[in-house]
Design a protein around this motif. Structure first.
Motif, mmCIF file in Angstrom:
data_model
loop_
_atom_site.group_PDB
_atom_site.id
_atom_site.type_symbol
_atom_site.label_atom_id
_atom_site.label_comp_id
_atom_site.label_asym_id
_atom_site.label_seq_id
_atom_site.Cartn_x
_atom_site.Cartn_y
_atom_site.Cartn_z
ATOM 1 N N ALA A 69 0.827 -1.210 0.000
ATOM 2 C CA ALA A 69 0.000 0.000 0.000
ATOM 3 C C ALA A 69 0.860 1.259 0.000
ATOM 4 C CB ALA A 69 -0.925 -0.008 1.217
ATOM 5 N N THR A 70 1.946 1.239 0.760
ATOM 6 C CA THR A 70 2.843 2.395 0.840
ATOM 7 C C THR A 70 3.490 2.693 -0.502
ATOM 8 O OG1 THR A 70 3.323 1.927 3.167
ATOM 9 C CG2 THR A 70 4.882 3.329 1.991
ATOM 10 N N ILE A 71 3.995 1.670 -1.164
ATOM 11 C CA ILE A 71 4.631 1.859 -2.470
ATOM 12 C C ILE A 71 3.619 2.369 -3.488
ATOM 13 C CG2 ILE A 71 5.782 0.685 -4.384
ATOM 14 C CD1 ILE A 71 7.000 -1.224 -2.312
ATOM 15 N N ALA A 72 2.416 1.799 -3.465
ATOM 16 C CA ALA A 72 1.376 2.211 -4.412
ATOM 17 C C ALA A 72 1.018 3.686 -4.234
ATOM 18 C CB ALA A 72 0.135 1.339 -4.243
ATOM 19 N N LEU A 73 0.826 4.104 -2.974
ATOM 20 C CA LEU A 73 0.482 5.503 -2.724
ATOM 21 C C LEU A 73 1.656 6.430 -3.020
ATOM 22 C CD1 LEU A 73 -1.644 5.208 0.539
ATOM 23 C CD2 LEU A 73 -2.432 5.751 -1.759
ATOM 24 N N GLY A 74 2.868 5.930 -2.822
ATOM 25 C CA GLY A 74 4.052 6.721 -3.148
ATOM 26 C C GLY A 74 4.149 7.015 -4.634
ATOM 27 N N VAL A 133 7.649 4.773 6.777
ATOM 28 C CA VAL A 133 8.112 6.144 6.592
ATOM 29 C C VAL A 133 9.339 6.165 5.689
ATOM 30 C CG1 VAL A 133 9.051 8.197 7.725
ATOM 31 C CG2 VAL A 133 7.208 6.922 8.804
ATOM 32 N N ALA A 134 10.312 5.302 6.005
ATOM 33 C CA ALA A 134 11.525 5.228 5.189
ATOM 34 C C ALA A 134 11.201 4.809 3.760
ATOM 35 C CB ALA A 134 12.509 4.241 5.821
ATOM 36 N N LEU A 135 10.226 3.910 3.630
ATOM 37 C CA LEU A 135 9.854 3.399 2.311
ATOM 38 C C LEU A 135 9.123 4.451 1.489
ATOM 39 C CD1 LEU A 135 9.966 0.750 0.673
ATOM 40 C CD2 LEU A 135 7.713 0.194 1.606
ATOM 41 N N LEU A 136 8.349 5.306 2.154
ATOM 42 C CA LEU A 136 7.534 6.294 1.452
ATOM 43 C C LEU A 136 8.339 7.503 0.996
ATOM 44 C CD1 LEU A 136 4.616 7.049 0.611
ATOM 45 C CD2 LEU A 136 4.344 8.127 2.855
ATOM 46 N N GLU A 137 9.482 7.724 1.591
ATOM 47 C CA GLU A 137 10.216 8.962 1.315
ATOM 48 C C GLU A 137 10.767 9.040 -0.103
ATOM 49 O OE1 GLU A 137 12.879 12.110 3.712
ATOM 50 O OE2 GLU A 137 12.982 10.031 4.360
ATOM 51 N N VAL A 138 11.102 7.917 -0.692
ATOM 52 C CA VAL A 138 11.817 7.937 -1.980
ATOM 53 C C VAL A 138 10.935 7.830 -3.231
ATOM 54 C CG1 VAL A 138 13.623 6.817 -3.326
ATOM 55 C CG2 VAL A 138 13.884 7.042 -0.858
ATOM 56 N N PRO A 139 9.978 6.868 -3.312
ATOM 57 C CA PRO A 139 9.256 6.655 -4.578
ATOM 58 C C PRO A 139 8.576 7.894 -5.136
ATOM 59 C CG PRO A 139 8.777 4.882 -3.038
ATOM 60 C CD PRO A 139 9.523 5.912 -2.282
ATOM 61 N N MET A 264 1.074 10.443 7.398
ATOM 62 C CA MET A 264 2.285 10.261 6.591
ATOM 63 C C MET A 264 2.029 10.615 5.134
ATOM 64 S SD MET A 264 3.362 6.562 8.169
ATOM 65 C CE MET A 264 4.146 6.081 6.630
ATOM 66 N N VAL A 265 0.994 10.011 4.560
ATOM 67 C CA VAL A 265 0.722 10.161 3.128
ATOM 68 C C VAL A 265 0.291 11.585 2.791
ATOM 69 C CG1 VAL A 265 -0.760 9.370 1.235
ATOM 70 C CG2 VAL A 265 0.165 7.718 2.870
#
Length: 318
Positions: A69-74, A133-139, A264-265
């Motif tokens: 879900a995090t990657i998709a929203l990123g 959080v760390a995963l969402l920062e970059v994509p 976060m998002v």
């Protein structure tokens, strides 16, 4: 309504407001820069360590869908932000992409405040959220910076910008803390827990005091930003927050976890994203993207957004 009011009496929020007031009345209050830097390092490393410890006791099946879900929203959020800015706000490609990069990434401080708010209500958000959080920062930054390259072959250096993001202090501290906490586990972490857990809230109050002063310095830029950007900095985060709550609940997050995920998002980066945009999109105006993320969205989320996302998550998940 009670949870909304409790946020205004939180020392964290009141310290943030005090910082704004100090600059508005032209006080000589100043925060020593080395201490501000030290607090940043402490808070980010503490988040990573606590998240890593929790991750070491969490089953892989419990966080795989939140990761998806995090990657998709990123990927989705910067595309939506760019489309709104470009086709509704009539921003040029560089500025639309530059602002979108900030809203595709994440504000670690907003995340910390959201965690603190949920815990103040007696809730226990999932311990692996710092990993997200760390995963969402970059994509989101990558997607936004690629848009001008695809549309008109922008002249900025994407490779250099991505290196700036990946090797930035926030990513290093978050990921490094996660790895250390994961390998150490609860038993080995216990001796340092009083420092990284016990002192966390006090350090956060001091950090928000300084961020209040930083935010106040950008209030004058609101006139240059225009009414559309003001509306964008409030309405779009709310929409992103609602989307994150729906996706978060679907992925298995608790109500408290989904509300933190929404914070976060919906947040706008003002550390990693500005560094990357400065390199990759030199024509983008810092007045626009910093005013939007730090001058509008950050104070909105800290004061109203976080309790609002909790109420919405409670309503959706109730």
């Amino acid at each position: 309504m009670e949870s909304l009011l409790s946020n205004f009496t939180s020392p964290i929020v009141m310290a943030f407001v005090l910082g704004i007031i100090a600059k508005v009345v032209k006080s000589d209050l100043e925060f020593p820069q080395p201490i501000y830097k030290a607090l940043s390092i402490y808070l980010l490393l503490a988040i990573g360590l606590k998240g890593g410890v929790e991750l070491s006791t969490t089953a892989f099946s419990d966080f795989i869908w939140p990761v998806v879900a995090t990657i998709a929203l990123g990927i989705i959020t910067p595309l939506i932000a760019f489309a709104v800015l470009r086709y509704m706000g009539k921003f040029d490609i560089s500025n639309a992409a530059g602002i979108a990069a900030h809203y595709g990434s994440v504000s670690a401080v907003t995340f910390i405040a959201a965690i603190s708010y949920a815990e103040s209500l007696g809730e226990s958000p999932e311990g692996f959220l710092p990993a997200l959080v760390a995963l969402l920062e970059v994509p989101g930054i990558i997607v936004a910076l690629m848009i001008p390259q695809i549309i008109n072959s922008g002249s900025g250096s994407i490779k250099k910008a991505l290196h700036e993001v990946v090797t930035g202090s926030s990513i290093i501290l978050l990921l490094g803390g996660l790895v250390i906490g994961y390998l150490a586990g609860p038993v080995s972490f216990e001796p340092v827990a009083p420092f990284f857990v016990g002192g966390f809230q006090g350090a956060l109050v001091l950090f928000l005091l300084e961020l209040g002063m930083i935010t106040a310095r950008r209030l004058g830029d609101l006139k240059k930003a225009g009414l559309f950007l003001l509306g964008f900095g409030i309405v779009v985060p709310i929409l992103f927050g609602i989307l994150a709550i729906i996706v978060g609940l679907w992925s298995g997050l608790s109500i408290a976890g989904s509300s933190v995920f929404a914070a976060m998002v919906s947040s706008g980066s003002y550390i990693a994203a500005p560094a990357a945009v400065r390199i990759a999109l030199p024509k983008a105006s810092p007045t626009l993207y910093l005013t939007a993320s730090l001058g509008i969205t950050f104070p909105f989320n800290i004061t109203l957004g976080i309790p609002l996302y909790y109420l919405i998550a409670t309503w959706f998940g109730g």
